[in-house]
Design a protein around this motif. Sequence first.
Motif, PDB file in Angstrom:
ATOM      1  N   ASP A  84      30.517  62.131   3.966  1.00  0.00           N
ATOM      2  CA  ASP A  84      30.237  60.717   3.601  1.00  0.00           C
ATOM      3  C   ASP A  84      30.821  59.759   4.467  1.00  0.00           C
ATOM      4  OD1 ASP A  84      29.598  61.251   0.959  1.00  0.00           O
ATOM      5  OD2 ASP A  84      31.588  61.028   0.135  1.00  0.00           O
ATOM      6  N   ALA A  85      31.810  60.086   5.544  1.00  0.00           N
ATOM      7  CA  ALA A  85      32.425  59.051   6.489  1.00  0.00           C
ATOM      8  C   ALA A  85      31.237  59.059   7.676  1.00  0.00           C
ATOM      9  CB  ALA A  85      33.881  59.740   6.969  1.00  0.00           C
ATOM     10  N   ILE A  86      30.732  60.581   8.096  1.00  0.00           N
ATOM     11  CA  ILE A  86      29.877  60.579   9.086  1.00  0.00           C
ATOM     12  C   ILE A  86      28.513  59.754   8.703  1.00  0.00           C
ATOM     13  CG2 ILE A  86      28.308  61.988   9.976  1.00  0.00           C
ATOM     14  CD1 ILE A  86      30.766  64.227   9.841  1.00  0.00           C
ATOM     15  N   LYS A  87      28.370  59.688   7.623  1.00  0.00           N
ATOM     16  CA  LYS A  87      26.984  58.922   7.218  1.00  0.00           C
ATOM     17  C   LYS A  87      27.198  57.238   7.181  1.00  0.00           C
ATOM     18  CE  LYS A  87      25.398  62.111   3.255  1.00  0.00           C
ATOM     19  NZ  LYS A  87      25.252  62.254   2.048  1.00  0.00           N
ATOM     20  N   ILE A  89      29.306  56.209   9.500  1.00  0.00           N
ATOM     21  CA  ILE A  89      29.416  55.928  10.788  1.00  0.00           C
ATOM     22  C   ILE A  89      27.896  55.786  11.341  1.00  0.00           C
ATOM     23  CG2 ILE A  89      29.866  56.903  12.875  1.00  0.00           C
ATOM     24  CD1 ILE A  89      32.364  58.089  11.578  1.00  0.00           C
ATOM     25  N   LYS A  90      26.943  56.668  10.928  1.00  0.00           N
ATOM     26  CA  LYS A  90      25.674  56.488  11.273  1.00  0.00           C
ATOM     27  C   LYS A  90      25.308  55.162  10.866  1.00  0.00           C
ATOM     28  CE  LYS A  90      24.883  61.478  12.150  1.00  0.00           C
ATOM     29  NZ  LYS A  90      24.211  62.797  11.730  1.00  0.00           N
ATOM     30  N   ILE A  91      25.346  54.783   9.883  1.00  0.00           N
ATOM     31  CA  ILE A  91      24.734  53.714   9.323  1.00  0.00           C
ATOM     32  C   ILE A  91      25.142  52.249  10.271  1.00  0.00           C
ATOM     33  CG2 ILE A  91      24.723  51.991   7.260  1.00  0.00           C
ATOM     34  CD1 ILE A  91      24.483  54.715   5.474  1.00  0.00           C
ATOM     35  N   ILE A  92      26.510  52.332  10.436  1.00  0.00           N
ATOM     36  CA  ILE A  92      26.912  51.393  11.112  1.00  0.00           C
ATOM     37  C   ILE A  92      26.497  51.223  12.570  1.00  0.00           C
ATOM     38  CG2 ILE A  92      29.192  50.397  12.382  1.00  0.00           C
ATOM     39  CD1 ILE A  92      30.504  51.691   9.743  1.00  0.00           C
ATOM     40  N   ILE A  93      26.282  52.496  13.054  1.00  0.00           N
ATOM     41  CA  ILE A  93      25.617  52.498  14.488  1.00  0.00           C
ATOM     42  C   ILE A  93      24.178  52.186  14.606  1.00  0.00           C
ATOM     43  CG2 ILE A  93      24.885  54.318  16.393  1.00  0.00           C
ATOM     44  CD1 ILE A  93      27.436  55.760  15.660  1.00  0.00           C
ATOM     45  N   ILE A  94      23.422  52.554  13.667  1.00  0.00           N
ATOM     46  CA  ILE A  94      22.035  51.992  13.424  1.00  0.00           C
ATOM     47  C   ILE A  94      21.761  50.655  13.456  1.00  0.00           C
ATOM     48  CG2 ILE A  94      19.998  52.381  11.953  1.00  0.00           C
ATOM     49  CD1 ILE A  94      20.629  55.372  11.504  1.00  0.00           C
ATOM     50  N   HIS A  95      22.740  50.102  12.555  1.00  0.00           N
ATOM     51  CA  HIS A  95      22.495  48.767  12.219  1.00  0.00           C
ATOM     52  C   HIS A  95      23.263  47.979  13.223  1.00  0.00           C
ATOM     53  CE1 HIS A  95      21.586  49.949   8.252  1.00  0.00           C
ATOM     54  NE2 HIS A  95      20.865  48.987   8.085  1.00  0.00           N
TER      55      HIS A  95
END
Length: 95
Positions: A84-87, A89-95
């Motif tokens: 969940d945390a990795i997801k 982090i990836k969402i924050i990086i993408i946006h």
Amino acid sequence: MTTTKDQLYINKVINGDTNAFAYLVDTYKNMVFSLAFKMTKNREEAEEISQDTFVKAFKNLHKFKGDSKFSTWLYRIAYHACLDAIKKIKIIIIH
């Protein structure tokens, strides 16, 4: 099947002795932190995941059936918290 000592403390917590949860935290904190750190490669994130894992375990301890070892059950909670945390982090990086 969980170890007898773990089950003793689990039963104490379920029966209202919330301080008994400290034994489970002390016993498994290194396992949870190690997993979280290996998966995230970030100390602060691993600490947060560890805390979240133990909060989730505490809130759901009544659901632990003893079909597996407590450590296995807790590991699964930690693993899913890491995912969940990795997801996030990836969402924050993408946006």
